[in-house]
Design a protein around this motif. Structure first.
Motif, PDB file in Angstrom:
ATOM      1  N   ALA A  73      16.299  22.985  -5.619  1.00 22.60           N
ATOM      2  CA  ALA A  73      15.645  21.685  -5.455  1.00 22.60           C
ATOM      3  C   ALA A  73      14.834  21.340  -6.701  1.00 22.60           C
ATOM      4  CB  ALA A  73      14.730  21.714  -4.232  1.00 22.60           C
ATOM      5  N   TYR A  74      14.633  20.052  -6.904  1.00 22.36           N
ATOM      6  CA  TYR A  74      13.812  19.611  -8.030  1.00 22.36           C
ATOM      7  C   TYR A  74      12.409  20.208  -7.917  1.00 22.36           C
ATOM      8  CZ  TYR A  74      11.210  16.528 -11.153  1.00 22.36           C
ATOM      9  OH  TYR A  74      10.403  16.046 -12.146  1.00 22.36           O
ATOM     10  N   LEU A  75      11.836  20.205  -6.708  1.00 19.94           N
ATOM     11  CA  LEU A  75      10.535  20.819  -6.455  1.00 19.94           C
ATOM     12  C   LEU A  75      10.574  21.575  -5.138  1.00 19.94           C
ATOM     13  CD1 LEU A  75       7.926  18.040  -7.396  1.00 19.94           C
ATOM     14  CD2 LEU A  75       8.356  20.155  -8.648  1.00 19.94           C
ATOM     15  N   ARG A  76       9.988  22.764  -5.125  1.00 16.70           N
ATOM     16  CA  ARG A  76       9.883  23.561  -3.898  1.00 16.70           C
ATOM     17  C   ARG A  76       8.454  24.039  -3.732  1.00 16.70           C
ATOM     18  NH1 ARG A  76      10.688  25.233  -0.300  1.00 16.70           N
ATOM     19  NH2 ARG A  76      11.813  27.165  -0.048  1.00 16.70           N
ATOM     20  N   GLN A  77       7.995  24.043  -2.489  1.00 12.86           N
ATOM     21  CA  GLN A  77       6.665  24.552  -2.183  1.00 12.86           C
ATOM     22  C   GLN A  77       6.603  24.981  -0.727  1.00 12.86           C
ATOM     23  OE1 GLN A  77       3.923  26.025  -2.860  1.00 12.86           O
ATOM     24  NE2 GLN A  77       2.506  24.473  -3.627  1.00 12.86           N
ATOM     25  N   ASP A  78       6.007  26.127  -0.473  1.00 16.51           N
ATOM     26  CA  ASP A  78       5.659  26.561   0.879  1.00 16.51           C
ATOM     27  C   ASP A  78       4.158  26.812   0.909  1.00 16.51           C
ATOM     28  OD1 ASP A  78       8.347  26.536   1.459  1.00 16.51           O
ATOM     29  OD2 ASP A  78       8.522  28.673   1.886  1.00 16.51           O
ATOM     30  N   ILE A  79       3.491  26.395   1.977  1.00 20.06           N
ATOM     31  CA  ILE A  79       2.088  26.732   2.172  1.00 20.06           C
ATOM     32  C   ILE A  79       1.913  27.254   3.590  1.00 20.06           C
ATOM     33  CG2 ILE A  79       1.243  25.037   0.494  1.00 20.06           C
ATOM     34  CD1 ILE A  79       0.365  23.299   2.913  1.00 20.06           C
ATOM     35  N   SER A  80       0.880  28.064   3.798  1.00 24.30           N
ATOM     36  CA  SER A  80       0.630  28.606   5.124  1.00 24.30           C
ATOM     37  C   SER A  80      -0.861  28.752   5.352  1.00 24.30           C
ATOM     38  CB  SER A  80       1.324  29.967   5.270  1.00 24.30           C
ATOM     39  OG  SER A  80       1.262  30.425   6.609  1.00 24.30           O
ATOM     40  N   LEU A  81      -1.268  28.517   6.589  1.00 25.14           N
ATOM     41  CA  LEU A  81      -2.664  28.633   7.015  1.00 25.14           C
ATOM     42  C   LEU A  81      -2.738  29.696   8.098  1.00 25.14           C
ATOM     43  CD1 LEU A  81      -3.201  24.795   7.350  1.00 25.14           C
ATOM     44  CD2 LEU A  81      -4.294  26.207   5.606  1.00 25.14           C
ATOM     45  N   LEU A  82      -3.725  30.592   7.998  1.00 26.82           N
ATOM     46  CA  LEU A  82      -3.890  31.667   8.973  1.00 26.82           C
ATOM     47  C   LEU A  82      -5.243  31.521   9.669  1.00 26.82           C
ATOM     48  CD1 LEU A  82      -2.914  34.348  10.257  1.00 26.82           C
ATOM     49  CD2 LEU A  82      -4.140  35.527   8.414  1.00 26.82           C
ATOM     50  N   GLN A  98      10.159  24.587  -9.782  1.00 22.37           N
ATOM     51  CA  GLN A  98      11.212  23.642 -10.145  1.00 22.37           C
ATOM     52  C   GLN A  98      12.554  24.355 -10.186  1.00 22.37           C
ATOM     53  OE1 GLN A  98       9.654  21.598 -13.808  1.00 22.37           O
ATOM     54  NE2 GLN A  98       9.889  19.793 -12.514  1.00 22.37           N
ATOM     55  N   GLU A  99      13.565  23.623  -9.746  1.00 18.60           N
ATOM     56  CA  GLU A  99      14.941  24.143  -9.729  1.00 18.60           C
ATOM     57  C   GLU A  99      14.986  25.514  -9.054  1.00 18.60           C
ATOM     58  OE1 GLU A  99      17.399  22.226 -10.432  1.00 18.60           O
ATOM     59  OE2 GLU A  99      15.992  20.650 -11.069  1.00 18.60           O
ATOM     60  N   GLU A 100      14.434  25.561  -7.864  1.00 17.08           N
ATOM     61  CA  GLU A 100      14.340  26.807  -7.107  1.00 17.08           C
ATOM     62  C   GLU A 100      14.830  26.572  -5.689  1.00 17.08           C
ATOM     63  OE1 GLU A 100      14.459  30.140  -6.566  1.00 17.08           O
ATOM     64  OE2 GLU A 100      12.927  30.232  -8.161  1.00 17.08           O
ATOM     65  N   ASP A 101      15.434  27.621  -5.096  1.00 15.05           N
ATOM     66  CA  ASP A 101      15.851  27.517  -3.705  1.00 15.05           C
ATOM     67  C   ASP A 101      15.085  28.476  -2.790  1.00 15.05           C
ATOM     68  OD1 ASP A 101      16.988  29.730  -4.854  1.00 15.05           O
ATOM     69  OD2 ASP A 101      18.960  29.471  -3.924  1.00 15.05           O
ATOM     70  N   LYS A 102      14.578  29.604  -3.362  1.00 14.08           N
ATOM     71  CA  LYS A 102      13.925  30.636  -2.554  1.00 14.08           C
ATOM     72  C   LYS A 102      12.426  30.698  -2.830  1.00 14.08           C
ATOM     73  CE  LYS A 102      17.983  33.692  -2.821  1.00 14.08           C
ATOM     74  NZ  LYS A 102      18.712  32.911  -3.838  1.00 14.08           N
ATOM     75  N   SER A 121       3.080  27.308   8.899  1.00 14.31           N
ATOM     76  CA  SER A 121       3.576  27.129   7.532  1.00 14.31           C
ATOM     77  C   SER A 121       4.393  25.852   7.412  1.00 14.31           C
ATOM     78  CB  SER A 121       4.440  28.325   7.107  1.00 14.31           C
ATOM     79  OG  SER A 121       3.761  29.543   7.298  1.00 14.31           O
ATOM     80  N   PHE A 122       4.327  25.253   6.228  1.00 13.69           N
ATOM     81  CA  PHE A 122       5.114  24.058   5.923  1.00 13.69           C
ATOM     82  C   PHE A 122       5.991  24.373   4.725  1.00 13.69           C
ATOM     83  CE2 PHE A 122       5.492  19.751   3.906  1.00 13.69           C
ATOM     84  CZ  PHE A 122       6.200  19.150   4.928  1.00 13.69           C
ATOM     85  N   HIS A 123       7.288  24.230   4.909  1.00  9.36           N
ATOM     86  CA  HIS A 123       8.280  24.484   3.863  1.00  9.36           C
ATOM     87  C   HIS A 123       8.810  23.128   3.397  1.00  9.36           C
ATOM     88  CE1 HIS A 123       8.319  28.613   5.574  1.00  9.36           C
ATOM     89  NE2 HIS A 123       8.328  27.980   6.733  1.00  9.36           N
ATOM     90  N   HIS A 124       8.771  22.897   2.099  1.00  7.17           N
ATOM     91  CA  HIS A 124       9.070  21.552   1.588  1.00  7.17           C
ATOM     92  C   HIS A 124       9.972  21.635   0.360  1.00  7.17           C
ATOM     93  CE1 HIS A 124       8.244  17.337   0.497  1.00  7.17           C
ATOM     94  NE2 HIS A 124       8.129  17.759  -0.741  1.00  7.17           N
ATOM     95  N   ALA A 125      10.907  20.692   0.287  1.00  2.00           N
ATOM     96  CA  ALA A 125      11.773  20.573  -0.885  1.00  2.00           C
ATOM     97  C   ALA A 125      11.947  19.106  -1.236  1.00  2.00           C
ATOM     98  CB  ALA A 125      13.136  21.209  -0.622  1.00  2.00           C
ATOM     99  N   GLU A 126      11.823  18.803  -2.514  1.00  2.00           N
ATOM    100  CA  GLU A 126      12.070  17.447  -3.027  1.00  2.00           C
ATOM    101  C   GLU A 126      13.330  17.502  -3.880  1.00  2.00           C
ATOM    102  OE1 GLU A 126      10.019  14.612  -6.363  1.00  2.00           O
ATOM    103  OE2 GLU A 126       8.683  15.336  -4.769  1.00  2.00           O
ATOM    104  N   LEU A 127      14.272  16.618  -3.594  1.00  2.00           N
ATOM    105  CA  LEU A 127      15.575  16.654  -4.263  1.00  2.00           C
ATOM    106  C   LEU A 127      15.830  15.350  -5.012  1.00  2.00           C
ATOM    107  CD1 LEU A 127      16.120  17.917  -1.024  1.00  2.00           C
ATOM    108  CD2 LEU A 127      17.799  19.027  -2.500  1.00  2.00           C
TER     109      LEU A 127
END
Length: 289
Positions: A73-82, A98-102, A121-127
């Motif tokens: 993906a053009y941009l990838r991000q995961d965040i998590s709250l505990l 950037q340019e990441e899938d994992k 957790s929120f997993h997000h990808a911008e393409l």
């Protein structure tokens, strides 16, 4: 039962005076909801909490977050709250990829008393493709109870098995519910909000709308609301809460945010009581549908 009474003695609810921290204006978001990409999807996405074992002053759990998109993906991000017993213990994320899938995140957490751990957790990808910007997203969670006592072996469960597990779960759940109820009551009184005019959902329960729809909304509208909600959570909570005096307040120690969705479907509130007793209240408009 003696262990349960001991837990109640250890965990107390503190009543404090609320002040306002309010962010209702238009802001530039780091997470941006774009139309859902109908071709992109997550191969896997997961949040897990695992008891590792005894530690010097208590015990340790491992918190893991991972996701694999079916393409780079053009941009990838995961965040998590505990959250531990209803209060934010830690948050994890990383620099935008950037340019990441994992993505894989993990952290070890130490605790010294019996507790419930909730991770969301929120997993997000911008393409970007052919001049068009789309996005895809996913929410995952885990829920772990750990019983730690001097008179019994260290024990954990995701779902209670047996009478004692059920008793402990009931007591800890009541502590969490009381904290959230108190935060809601304070906010209602301070800002003249009537919760009867809203559907109230803890942020840690929002994962359930991965497989269903928000009340009064269809699937596409639900995805859009969740995406925009996480825009606000990331900018105005995860990265720090902006006070009216311009200072940034660390969200660690705050209660699980409550999402209040207006019955007339016009807007939603996000409220939380911070560690210092101040109130965070965010408002987001819901576009007409």
């Amino acid at each position: 039962m003696n262990r349960i009474l001991h837990l109640l003695a250890m965990i107390t609810l503190t009543i404090m005076t609320i002040h306002i921290v309010y962010n209702a204006g238009k802001t530039e978001e780091s997470f941006t909801y774009f139309p859902t990409d109908q071709k992109a999807s997550f191969h896997t996405a997961d949040t897990s909490l695992t008891l590792i074992g005894e530690a010097a002053n208590g015990y340790t759990i491992k918190w893991e977050v991972s996701s694999v998109l079916d393409r780079k993906a053009y941009l990838r991000q995961d965040i998590s709250l505990l959250y531990v017993n209803g209060l934010l213990k830690e948050k994890i994320g990383q620099d935008w990829k950037q340019e990441e899938d994992k993505i894989h995140l993990d952290k070890k957490i130490q605790q010294d008393d019996s507790a419930n751990f909730k991770a969301i957790s929120f997993h997000h990808a911008e393409l970007h493709r052919n001049g068009r910007i789309t996005s895809t997203q996913k929410i995952t969670h885990d829920d772990l109870y750990v019983l730690h006592s001097t008179d019994a072996p260290l024990h954990s469960f995701h779902q209670p098995i047996g009478k004692e597990d059920k008793e402990w779960k009931f007591v800890i759940d009541q502590i969490i519910q009381n904290r959230l109820k108190l935060a809601l009551q304070k906010t209602e009184g301070k800002f003249n909000i009537n919760h009867d005019q809203y559907t109230v959902i803890p942020l840690t329960d929002m994962y359930q709308f991965e497989a269903s729809t928000l009340p009064g909304f269809n699937e596409q509208e639900t995805k859009k609301i969740l995406g925009r909600l996480w825009e606000g959570i990331y900018k105005n909570y995860f990265l720090g809460i902006k006070g009216m005096d311009g200072t940034t307040i660390d969200p660690v120690g705050s209660t699980i945010p409550l999402i209040l969705i207006a019955n007339d479907q016009s807007h939603l509130f996000v409220i939380s009581e911070l560690k210092n007793g101040e109130a965070m209240i965010l408002r987001q408009q819901i576009p007409a549908h």
